[in-house]
Write an enzyme that holds these catalytic residues in place. Structure first.
Site, PDB file in Angstrom:
ATOM      1  N   ASN A 139      -1.119  61.549   9.563  1.00  0.00           N
ATOM      2  CA  ASN A 139      -1.007  62.930  10.046  1.00  0.00           C
ATOM      3  C   ASN A 139      -2.306  63.446  10.632  1.00  0.00           C
ATOM      4  O   ASN A 139      -3.372  62.953  10.286  1.00  0.00           O
ATOM      5  CB  ASN A 139      -0.609  63.831   8.869  1.00  0.00           C
ATOM      6  CG  ASN A 139       0.894  63.943   8.725  1.00  0.00           C
ATOM      7  OD1 ASN A 139       1.605  64.099   9.706  1.00  0.00           O
ATOM      8  ND2 ASN A 139       1.368  63.884   7.487  1.00  0.00           N
ATOM      9  N   ASP A 170      11.677  62.906   7.905  1.00  0.00           N
ATOM     10  CA  ASP A 170      12.383  64.163   8.175  1.00  0.00           C
ATOM     11  C   ASP A 170      13.899  63.925   8.210  1.00  0.00           C
ATOM     12  O   ASP A 170      14.678  64.752   7.735  1.00  0.00           O
ATOM     13  CB  ASP A 170      11.914  64.761   9.514  1.00  0.00           C
ATOM     14  CG  ASP A 170      10.414  65.008   9.519  1.00  0.00           C
ATOM     15  OD1 ASP A 170       9.912  65.548   8.525  1.00  0.00           O
ATOM     16  OD2 ASP A 170       9.747  64.622  10.497  1.00  0.00           O
ATOM     17  N   HIS A 197       6.479  66.538  13.947  1.00  0.00           N
ATOM     18  CA  HIS A 197       6.423  66.356  12.492  1.00  0.00           C
ATOM     19  C   HIS A 197       5.430  67.340  11.870  1.00  0.00           C
ATOM     20  O   HIS A 197       4.403  66.934  11.322  1.00  0.00           O
ATOM     21  CB  HIS A 197       6.059  64.906  12.141  1.00  0.00           C
ATOM     22  CG  HIS A 197       5.982  64.687  10.659  1.00  0.00           C
ATOM     23  ND1 HIS A 197       7.086  64.741   9.827  1.00  0.00           N
ATOM     24  CD2 HIS A 197       4.924  64.465   9.842  1.00  0.00           C
ATOM     25  CE1 HIS A 197       6.713  64.547   8.582  1.00  0.00           C
ATOM     26  NE2 HIS A 197       5.407  64.380   8.550  1.00  0.00           N
TER      27      HIS A 197
HETATM   28  P1  NAD Z   1      -3.828  57.740   0.514  1.00  0.00           P
HETATM   29  O1  NAD Z   1      -5.145  58.438   0.446  1.00  0.00           O
HETATM   30  O2  NAD Z   1      -3.140  57.436  -0.766  1.00  0.00           O
HETATM   31  O3  NAD Z   1      -3.998  56.372   1.293  1.00  0.00           O
HETATM   32  C1  NAD Z   1      -4.634  56.310   2.529  1.00  0.00           C
HETATM   33  C2  NAD Z   1      -5.308  54.959   2.635  1.00  0.00           C
HETATM   34  O4  NAD Z   1      -5.931  54.912   3.912  1.00  0.00           O
HETATM   35  C3  NAD Z   1      -6.405  54.745   1.579  1.00  0.00           C
HETATM   36  O5  NAD Z   1      -6.170  53.549   0.867  1.00  0.00           O
HETATM   37  C4  NAD Z   1      -7.675  54.663   2.414  1.00  0.00           C
HETATM   38  O6  NAD Z   1      -8.641  53.748   1.900  1.00  0.00           O
HETATM   39  C5  NAD Z   1      -7.104  54.173   3.738  1.00  0.00           C
HETATM   40  N1  NAD Z   1      -8.021  54.354   4.849  1.00  0.00           N
HETATM   41  C6  NAD Z   1      -8.890  55.359   5.115  1.00  0.00           C
HETATM   42  N2  NAD Z   1      -9.582  55.081   6.223  1.00  0.00           N
HETATM   43  C7  NAD Z   1      -9.144  53.894   6.672  1.00  0.00           C
HETATM   44  C8  NAD Z   1      -9.486  53.071   7.776  1.00  0.00           C
HETATM   45  N3  NAD Z   1     -10.427  53.418   8.656  1.00  0.00           N
HETATM   46  N4  NAD Z   1      -8.826  51.904   7.928  1.00  0.00           N
HETATM   47  C9  NAD Z   1      -7.865  51.532   7.055  1.00  0.00           C
HETATM   48  N5  NAD Z   1      -7.517  52.254   5.992  1.00  0.00           N
HETATM   49  C10 NAD Z   1      -8.136  53.423   5.814  1.00  0.00           C
HETATM   50  O7  NAD Z   1      -2.888  58.598   1.476  1.00  0.00           O
HETATM   51  P2  NAD Z   1      -1.306  58.480   1.654  1.00  0.00           P
HETATM   52  O8  NAD Z   1      -0.643  59.382   0.709  1.00  0.00           O
HETATM   53  O9  NAD Z   1      -0.933  57.050   1.701  1.00  0.00           O
HETATM   54  O10 NAD Z   1      -1.131  59.146   3.117  1.00  0.00           O
HETATM   55  C11 NAD Z   1      -1.644  58.527   4.254  1.00  0.00           C
HETATM   56  C12 NAD Z   1      -1.366  59.332   5.506  1.00  0.00           C
HETATM   57  O11 NAD Z   1       0.035  59.412   5.755  1.00  0.00           O
HETATM   58  C13 NAD Z   1      -1.825  60.788   5.423  1.00  0.00           C
HETATM   59  O12 NAD Z   1      -2.421  61.163   6.643  1.00  0.00           O
HETATM   60  C14 NAD Z   1      -0.550  61.573   5.209  1.00  0.00           C
HETATM   61  O13 NAD Z   1      -0.638  62.891   5.657  1.00  0.00           O
HETATM   62  C15 NAD Z   1       0.406  60.744   6.056  1.00  0.00           C
HETATM   63  N6  NAD Z   1       1.821  60.947   5.772  1.00  0.00           N
HETATM   64  C16 NAD Z   1       2.684  60.982   6.830  1.00  0.00           C
HETATM   65  C17 NAD Z   1       4.035  61.134   6.624  1.00  0.00           C
HETATM   66  C18 NAD Z   1       4.993  61.148   7.791  1.00  0.00           C
HETATM   67  O14 NAD Z   1       6.149  61.552   7.616  1.00  0.00           O
HETATM   68  N7  NAD Z   1       4.610  60.708   8.972  1.00  0.00           N
HETATM   69  C19 NAD Z   1       4.537  61.254   5.327  1.00  0.00           C
HETATM   70  C20 NAD Z   1       3.643  61.212   4.261  1.00  0.00           C
HETATM   71  C21 NAD Z   1       2.275  61.062   4.502  1.00  0.00           C
HETATM   72  C1  LMR Z   2       5.407  64.725   4.756  1.00  0.00           C
HETATM   73  O1  LMR Z   2       6.184  65.255   5.545  1.00  0.00           O
HETATM   74  O2  LMR Z   2       5.694  64.536   3.562  1.00  0.00           O
HETATM   75  C2  LMR Z   2       4.087  64.256   5.251  1.00  0.00           C
HETATM   76  O3  LMR Z   2       3.847  64.669   6.560  1.00  0.00           O
HETATM   77  C3  LMR Z   2       2.948  64.602   4.337  1.00  0.00           C
HETATM   78  C4  LMR Z   2       2.624  66.062   4.319  1.00  0.00           C
HETATM   79  O4  LMR Z   2       1.428  66.382   4.424  1.00  0.00           O
HETATM   80  O5  LMR Z   2       3.517  66.880   4.157  1.00  0.00           O
END
Ligand code: NAD
Ligand code: LMR
Length: 335
Positions: A139, A170, A197
């Site tokens: 995100n 979503d 999103h």
């Molecule tokens: P998290 O902190 O648990 O894991 C993120 C990982 O990324 C960590 O292990 C970290 O070491 C790694 N990281 C950081 N910099 C890096 C790099 N340069 N190269 C490789 N790895 C790297 O976070 P999470 O809960 O897994 O969420 C990750 C991302 O996904 C967030 O940005 C979150 O907002 C997003 N997300 C998106 C959606 C969606 O619907 N698209 C849903 C949930 C979360």
């Molecule tokens: C989600 O929709 O769960 C992700 O985009 C994580 C967030 O920050 O809400």
């Protein structure tokens, strides 16, 4: 159950086409999403090579996942020096690398940190696997996808058909909430979700949901729409400072990656809602139903007929979406 469905779907694909194995790389593989997503990809029969990359922690995650008795050869890669090897000739790259939200934050508040992370990772993709289908989870997706596009353009490696913002969560949420409210069997429900999103840019089209529920009022539809838009915030609040959705996102990410793999493998009629470069609205990137083919986006479908409520929500989201897209583009162009 999901694993069985995933295996069945992929086995069907294998039966219908001449199967080959694919390399999948997960970037951010030691994180909350990355770990379960890596596990689910290890269970996907179309994956023969699984590269788990993170800045640290991946030797342990990979050792753990590699003991699962499925075909995918699994290897961990840690730190910048191993990024190229992790990505080399990957067919699909899943990117959940970056920081998650804490209560009170918007996804856009993650832009400064995650924009830089995504930029570096996509540069490496351009150098090591320019033909890969990129599944962007990090995100703010509304901006990280345009960032990725600009990075790939600057490297002369941009193929709009192969860059996807993953908005499957979503869709997963809209299906669950709609089925619960309407008293329908969840597994049989489909709901298209369009836009982007983040907040009001997430627009579930309940008027096009199947099966059609006759027992929902306009107030119910409004409540379902808002709950879908706020689904991420609901999880962030419940986790109370310990991050955002990880398990449901890993599930959604694995579903979308499986769709990409099945399309690559020649399976026909793979239709997913996903955030891609698009001309169907005034926003340069937009999520809508997309038919996937061997080379990525095959057909971007129009929005169909909308209710006045949906049209008003669509009109309201476009300026925000355009602003978030511009922010991503400027981040790379101004760098
Ligand atoms: P998290 O902190 O648990 O894991 C993120 C990982 O990324 C960590 O292990 C970290 O070491 C790694 N990281 C950081 N910099 C890096 C790099 N340069 N190269 C490789 N790895 C790297 O976070 P999470 O809960 O897994 O969420 C990750 C991302 O996904 C967030 O940005 C979150 O907002 C997003 N997300 C998106 C959606 C969606 O619907 N698209 C849903 C949930 C979360
Ligand atoms: C989600 O929709 O769960 C992700 O985009 C994580 C967030 O920050 O809400």
């Amino acid at each position: 159950m999901f694993a069985r469905a995933l295996r069945r779907a992929s086995n069907d694909a294998i039966a219908r086409t001449r199967a080959r194995g694919y390399k999948v790389a997960v970037l951010g593989a030691a994180g909350g999403i990355g770990q379960p997503c890596g596990l689910l990809m290890k269970m996907n029969p179309l994956v023969t090579e699984l590269a788990l990359y993170d800045i640290a922690g991946t030797p342990g995650v990979a050792a753990d996942v590699s003991h699962v008795n499925t075909a995918a050869q699994t290897k961990g890669y840690a730190g910048d020096g191993e990024l190229g090897a992790a990505l080399k000739d990957a067919d699909v790259v899943i990117i959940p690398a970056g920081v998650p939200r804490k209560p009170g934050m918007t996804r856009d508040d993650l832009f400064a940190i995650n924009g830089g992370i995504v930029k570096g990772l996509v540069e490496a993709i351009a150098d090591n696997c320019p033909n890969a289908m990129i599944n962007m989870i990090s995100n703010p997706v509304n901006s990280t996808v345009p960032i990725a596009a600009e990075v790939l353009k600057a490297k002369g490696k941009y193929d709009a058909r192969k860059l996807f913002g993953v908005t499957t969560l979503d869709v997963v949420r809209a299906k669950t909430f709609y089925a619960e409210k309407a008293g329908l069997e969840t597994a049989k429900v489909d709901v298209p979700v369009v836009g982007g999103h983040a907040g009001i840019t997430i627009l579930p089209l309940f008027s096009q949901a199947t099966p059609k529920a006759s027992n929902l009022s306009e107030a119910d539809i409004d409540a379902l729409t808002k709950r879908t838009q706020d689904g991420g915030t609901e999880v962030v609040a419940a986790k109370a400072g310990k991050g955002s959705a990880t398990l449901s996102m890993a599930y959604a990410g694995a579903l979308f990656a499986d769709a990409c793999l099945r399309a690559k493998n020649g399976e026909a009629n793979i239709v997913e809602c996903t955030y891609v470069e698009s001309k169907i609205t005034d926003a340069a990137f937009f999520a809508s139903k997309v038919t996937l083919g061997r080379d990525g986006v095959d057909t971007i479908h129009g929005l169909g007929s909308l209710t006045a409520y949906e049209q008003a929500n669509l009109d309201a989201m476009i300026p925000q979406l355009q602003g978030e897209i511009k922010k991503g583009i400027d981040f790379v162009k101004g760098a």
